[in-house]
Design an enzyme around this catalytic site. Structure first.
Site, PDB file in Angstrom:
ATOM      1  CD  GLU A  45      -2.450   1.413   2.695  1.00 37.94           C
ATOM      2  OE1 GLU A  45      -2.728   2.557   3.110  1.00 37.94           O
ATOM      3  OE2 GLU A  45      -2.701   0.370   3.339  1.00 37.94           O
ATOM      4  NE  ARG A  49      -0.784   8.496   5.330  1.00 33.29           N
ATOM      5  CZ  ARG A  49      -0.616   7.807   6.443  1.00 33.29           C
ATOM      6  NH1 ARG A  49       0.484   8.007   7.171  1.00 33.29           N
ATOM      7  NH2 ARG A  49      -1.492   6.911   6.840  1.00 33.29           N
ATOM      8  CB  THR A  73      -3.961   8.319   2.653  1.00 29.37           C
ATOM      9  OG1 THR A  73      -3.022   7.550   3.406  1.00 29.37           O
ATOM     10  CG2 THR A  73      -4.389   9.511   3.520  1.00 29.37           C
ATOM     11  CE  LYS A 133      -6.013   2.328   7.250  1.00 33.74           C
ATOM     12  NZ  LYS A 133      -5.348   3.249   6.293  1.00 33.74           N
TER      13      LYS A 133
END
Length: 211
Positions: A45, A49, A73, A133
């Site tokens: 992953e 960011r 994200t 998650k």
């Protein structure tokens, strides 16, 4: 539309730890991905960011076919589409919104959304999502809290992320409602900056054996 569990479940059950990667330099993406694959962690992953994230995903998708690169994200439909266009094979979000549900419904790429509270889990279930998650795991109550969710939400399984480390990963992995964990410890920033890929291979090998 239900969650695309047939696409997401093999990712979550294929390895105990999914590396959560923050990259400042897209030039590190390919050697890092190769090191993680060599250590037994092909599903990766890369979080959105940094400005280098999408280019990092593109490079891994194009140059490391043995890796299964995902994007983390993801906060809105625009980011979802950008990540898929870059080559992401799965999408991870800290939460779930109607906008993300719509984006996921129109895409073959599976979404792993985040939920922490009972109301958030119930809302996710109403939208057809049972693979979730759990973020930020440690700050939200840790393994003890997550264990307490297994009774009222017996059909829900989680990937806890946030504060998960080599020291406490097994606490989560031992829970009946946890399929895998997400962690950044397998790719320390100092090792990436130094190009110490052998260290990352070793860390990945250790993580791949966790139960």
């Amino acid at each position: 539309m239900p969650q695309k569990t047939e696409a997401l479940l093999p990712i979550m059950t294929g390895q105990p730890v999914i590396p959560v990667i923050v990259l400042d330099d897209a030039g590190d993406a390919v050697p890092l991905a190769k090191a993680l694959v060599a250590g037994g962690l092909p599903a990766i992953e890369i979080t959105l960011r940094t400005d280098a994230a999408l280019e990092s995903i593109r490079r891994v998708a194009a140059e490391v076919p043995e890796a299964l690169v995902g994007a983390g994200t993801i906060l809105n439909a625009g980011q979802f589409e950008e990540a898929v266009d870059a080559g992401s094979k799965f999408i991870v979000s800290p939460g779930l919104t109607p906008e993300l549900v719509d984006a996921a419904q129109g895409s073959p790429v599976p979404l792993l959304p985040g939920a922490v509270t009972s109301s958030e889990i119930m809302a996710a279930l109403e939208d057809g999502y049972s693979l979730l998650k759990f973020f930020p795991a440690e700050q939200a109550g840790g393994a003890a809290y997550l264990k307490s969710l297994s009774s009222p939400f017996g059909g829900v399984n989680f990937c806890p992320t946030g504060g998960v480390s080599a020291k406490n990963a097994s606490d989560y992995l031992s829970l009946p409602n946890v399929l895998c964990v997400g962690g950044s410890w397998v790719a320390p920033k100092d090792a990436v900056a130094a190009g110490d890929w052998d260290r990352i291979v070793a860390l990945a090998k250790d993580a791949a054996t966790l139960k």
